[in-house]
Scaffold this motif. Structure first.
Motif: not given
Ligand SMILES: Cc1ncc(C[n+]2csc(CCOP(=O)(O)OP(=O)(O)O)c2C)c(N)n1
Ligand code: SF4
Ligand SMILES: [Mg+2]
Lengths: 636, 332
Positions: B207-222
């Motif tokens: 994509h030409r422009g700002l592509s905003f990708v929210r990645i739901i990310q696991r934090c097994p530590e906390w």
């Protein structure tokens, strides 16, 4: 007050001031300080600027200072609302705004009162006062006018009432537009300035608008000149020798912006803040013509981070701000120091702390500039002392930033920002420009931070350079730019970053003493106080006093040879516009006195007992004040 | 591949451009120090694969980050990287891009980095719409500083600063982003669905422009169990399909049956989908290639050469020069 209105001296206004019977020969003056003040929007600033430009063209030395109300649109006729310009005109070179004002043109008595109360006017000074208020429909205004007028006369001022409004009304419908040109005409007569030069100024200012505006302004200008010739019983001439070289007449902020143009930088990232903004306004106007751009960021943190990003990518960038914005940039400045990213930060200082006095001058940010940002964050700090130095310091700052991969802070202030003083027109030199971005492959085995053990310098790898890939980090890091968990590496790299200042210091020349290299008293200054300090020293030297001054442009690192200079004098003191405790305050003594910034720096570095005088009135310190302080110090 | 050996002349450089192949190792640097099972590892793998597949020249690629576990990302890429200060990755990346539009610039930012301390920059970055690919590593917690609630922590999240549970409704980065003028690309991915994660990373890059990708990310530590409901029940994931977006593969469709057609140009629908917090929408919510990029609007069409500078400077100086009498000609 009511009593006074009952006296009805309003009649006086109807009398025409007596026509000068014979044309008086102009009184020759060495110099004079005149100011033109009005409500904002009435054009006194334009009038003053034009007067300064005309005098400069005549070959006079000038120093103009803007008189700026703190509010954008202060109420009409308010004591704090004076807007205008103050021009010091001299036969020779003028280096500062000088002492109190000799003559003032006031469009109403309230703005005048503000100047009287600020003690800006010389006792007995000539006041040319718009007289329309004497016959105003509102009796309160009439009363106020008469009260002020009479009080000023009583206080010994030479008040001359001028029917500017009435005279202008015979020629134009709305004298609010154009009265300033009438005043300019009067002033051209008073100072024996060529009217043709004033006409040129009008054509320059309004030439793009329609011809009728130009014509009506010229008509008012000529009328003002004629009226003054017919009615005033004095006029002056301030002999001047026309310069043989072209001179540039700009204020400090324009000078800075021109420096940015000349330095080859491509990006200025900023967030609006008084009194820095006009530099960015001007850059926004012209930067794109030479391939640059001004980025107005969402705040100063972003502006600084944006500048850092651009610099990191190979294009050394400038960010321009003032006190509050400078505080916000601190963490990002530390990042640039840690990552060794070249960056130029301009701080046009204003009154602090906090929001302080946005339009007023102060030199309160020296310590923040040197020590700001947490941890040991060595950066270069420079302070131009003249309008001319504003221009060249930006070019030098960019060069140092890129040579040493350092942050260079340039400290100016509200006084330099808004003052004008002619200086020789710069001749562009290609070596001022930044070199093209290095995109050559990095030699095999080279490391992104290969610090030289003597100088602390390392060659920087710029994105796009094959083989130079690494991650720059604000964490402690080793030569590979790998995060260093080892305290040893942290200490070594602190050493390298600090050594760069010493390496730069070795290239600096010892500053020159103004006056003899030895004597009874040396005054040390930095920044915009230069002209006033040197003028005070000159006055005292003419009186036979053994005094000199030293003005520092490099504040961090300090040039070599300073200690030897200081040791040549029996007494040394700094004169600065930042706070220092008053020794005569009841609870202040040597164990708790807080000294001015430069005094602290010199005392700690050179172990010499250096005193300080400081004044923080939001105005440039006057040469007369400095002279008095020096005399006192000599006696002590 | 060895970049250095055959880089000696400009010609070699040109020749190389026509036929370049890279291996994953060309982008790998160091051993990631993230916890085992940390979602950041999946993001790294997807991005390295993208670089290889797109043959991004390592020296022309820059990863910019802030501070946090996720902001360590650039250190694990064998490209240029900028690991800056907390919250300021976006303005740094903007500066890089403005100065050097020829560089490919990625941004890695955590939920604290982006939506808390850097929130102002986030809003304005969307509005500038510079050609940047931004990955929001949203683990809904402050990882690096050891478990404090972040703006995206669901209400009731127990953390070291909210031991009795967090007090406020979570901020929704998707609806916020979709609410900003000039938004041009918004997508959401989950680290445990690598196939879609990769497709989204790739679409974002293109994509030409700002592509905003929210990645739901696991934090097994906390927050070891926080995402279990979504991971264990594929029906709580909503796949977004469209001819102009992504199309779920057959394999994926076998597991993730909850799918809808969504036109990425339909911003109203995108906002509705984004507002659903029960299911996790995964795919491209919005993609409008027509929004102008700030760098295109602002980039001067002139080169900053010495000649241009001399001419421009002299033209300005002329305006303010007082000439000696009889010498009102211009100087060179
Ligand atoms: C100015 C500043 N304030 C606070 C911190 C401490 N700090 C470092 S990372 C972080 C939060 C990280 O959370 P997030 O952005 O979600 O990243 P994660 O570690 O979860 O990937 C904080 C508060 C800092 N480095 N700088
Ligand atoms: S603390 Fe959480 S976010 Fe940080 S590395 Fe470990 S799992 Fe990943
Ligand atoms: Mg987080």
């Amino acid at each position: 007050m009511n009593q006074m209105t009952k006296q009805k001296p309003a009649k006086k206004a109807v009398q025409k001031p007596k026509a000068a019977t014979s044309v008086k020969a102009p009184v020759r003056l060495k110099e004079h300080i005149v100011e033109i003040i009005s409500d904002s929007g009435e054009g006194a600033q334009k009038c003053g600027q034009s007067l300064g430009a005309i005098a400069a063209q005549m070959g006079n030395g000038i120093w103009t200072t803007e008189i700026i109300p703190a509010e954008i649109r202060p109420p009409a006729r308010s004591v704090a609302g004076a807007s205008g310009n103050r021009i010091r005109i001299g036969s020779g070179y003028i280096t500062n705004g000088g002492d109190e004002t000799d003559m003032v043109v006031a469009f109403n008595e309230q703005v005048l009162l503000g100047r009287v109360r600020a003690k800006e006017l010389k006792p007995g000074c000539t006041i040319l006062l718009e007289d329309m208020w004497r016959t105003h429909a509102d009796p309160k205004i009439v009363a106020s006018y008469i009260e002020t007028h009479d009080a000023l006369v009583k206080a010994g001022y030479k008040v001359i009432e001028i029917p500017m409004e009435r005279e202008c009304r015979t020629m134009v419908a709305d004298p609010r537009r154009g009265k300033n040109m009438y005043a300019l005409g009067m002033l051209c007569y008073i100072y024996s300035l060529e009217l043709k030069l004033a006409v040129d100024q009008i054509v320059l200012a309004f030439g793009k608008k329609d011809q009728s505006v130009v014509d009506s302004n010229i008509m008012l200008l000529e009328a003002g000149h004629k009226w003054a010739a017919a009615n005033l019983d004095f006029c002056y001439s301030i002999p001047a020798v026309r310069s043989t070289e072209p001179q540039l007449v700009v204020n400090g902020n324009t000078s800075l912006a021109l420096g940015v143009l000349a330095s080859g930088m491509e990006i200025c990232a900023m967030y609006p803040i008084t009194p820095a903004t006009s530099a960015s306004h001007y850059l926004s106007e012209v930067f794109e013509k030479v391939g640059g751009m001004v980025h107005q960021a969402e705040d100063e943190i972003a502006a600084c981070a944006f500048a850092i990003g651009a610099s990191y990518a190979g294009k050394c960038t400038v960010t321009i701000t003032s006190g509050p914005g400078y505080s916000l940039k601190q963490e990002a400045i530390g990042l640039a120091v840690m990552g060794e990213i070249p960056l130029v930060v301009v701080n046009v200082q204003r009154g602090g702390p906090s929001t302080g006095q946005p339009t007023k001058m102060e030199q309160g940010d020296l310590m923040t500039a040197i020590f700001g940002s947490h941890g040991d964050a060595p950066k270069v700090v420079m302070a131009p002392g003249t309008i001319e130095e504003c221009f060249y310091s930006i070019i030098t700052a960019r060069k140092i930033a890129e040579t040493f991969n350092m942050v260079v802070v340039v400290l100016t202030d509200a006084a330099l920002a808004t003052s004008q003083q002619p200086f020789p027109r710069p001749q562009f030199n290609e070596s001022w420009m930044a070199p093209p971005v290095d995109q050559s492959p990095v030699p095999a085995g080279a490391k992104p931070y290969d610090w030289d053990d003597t100088t602390g310098l390392a060659r920087r790898f710029i994105p796009g350079q094959p083989g130079g890939m690494h991650t720059l980090t604000g964490l402690a890091h080793d030569r590979d730019s790998h995060v260093a968990y080892d305290a040893e590496i942290n200490e070594q790299t602190l050493r390298f970053r600090s050594l760069k200042l010493a390496a730069l210091q070795k290239t600096l020349k010892a500053p020159k003493v103004f006056g003899d290299p030895k004597g009874d008293l040396l005054v040390v200054g930095w920044g915009s106080t230069k002209g006033a300090i040197e003028e005070a020293v000159e006055m005292l030297r003419a009186e036979g006093k053994k005094v000199s001054s030293l003005h520092l442009q490099f504040l961090q690192p300090m040039a070599p040879g300073i200690k030897e200079i200081l040791q040549g004098f029996k007494k040394v003191m700094t004169v600065e516009s930042n706070w220092s405790d008053r020794p005569d305050d009841k609870i202040i003594d040597e164990s708790n006195r807080r000294y001015s910034s430069m005094a602290i720096l010199l005392r700690s570095r050179f172990l010499i007992d250096i005193d300080c005088f400081s004044e923080v009135k939001g105005q440039p310190i006057k040469p007369g004040t400095i002279r008095r302080v020096m005399l006192e110090k000599l006696k002590k | 591949m060895n970049m250095m050996s055959d880089m000696n002349s400009a010609t070699a450089c040109l020749l190389q451009m026509t036929d370049e192949h890279f291996q994953l190792e060309d982008y790998q640097s160091g051993v990631p120090r993230w916890c085992t099972g940390c979602g950041d590892n999946a993001i790294l793998a997807a991005v390295q694969r993208l670089c290889r597949d797109e043959a991004l020249r390592p020296e022309k690629t820059v990863f910019v980050s802030g501070i946090g576990c996720s902001s360590r990302f650039p250190h694990y890429m064998k490209t240029y990287g900028f690991h800056g200060i907390h919250g300021r990755a976006l303005p740094v990346a903007e500066g890089v891009k403005m100065a050097r539009p020829d560089l490919t610039v990625f941004v890695n930012t955590g939920d604290g980095d982006c939506t808390s301390i850097g929130a102002a920059h986030w809003i304005h970055a969307i509005r500038y719409n510079m050609n940047l690919t931004v990955f929001l590593h949203d683990n809904q917690i402050y990882g690096l500083t050891k478990k404090q609630a972040s703006p995206t922590s669901p209400i009731g999240t127990k953390s070291n600063t909210t031991p009795r549970g967090s007090y406020l409704e979570a901020l929704n980065p998707l609806t916020v982003t979709l609410g900003v003028q000039n938004v041009s690309f918004v997508a959401q991915a989950a680290d445990w669905i690598p196939e879609v994660l990769f497709d989204i990373v790739k679409a974002a890059y293109h994509h030409r422009g700002l592509s905003f990708v929210r990645i739901i990310q696991r934090c097994p530590e906390w927050l070891p169990k926080a995402l279990d409901p979504w991971m264990h029940d594929p029906n709580k994931v909503l796949l977004l399909n469209h001819a102009n977006g992504l199309q779920a593969s057959a394999g994926l469709s076998r597991v993730y049956k909850n799918q809808i057609e969504h036109d990425p140009l339909n911003i109203d629908r995108a906002r509705e989908i984004a507002s659903d917090t029960e299911t996790i929408p995964v795919g491209i919510l919005y993609n409008n290639p027509a929004v102008p990029c700030y760098e295109d609007l602002r980039q001067s069409d002139k080169l900053r050469t010495a000649d241009l500078t001399r001419a421009g400077l002299n033209a300005e100086l002329d305006k303010y020069t007082v000439w000696p009498q009889g010498a009102e000609q211009k100087v060179a």
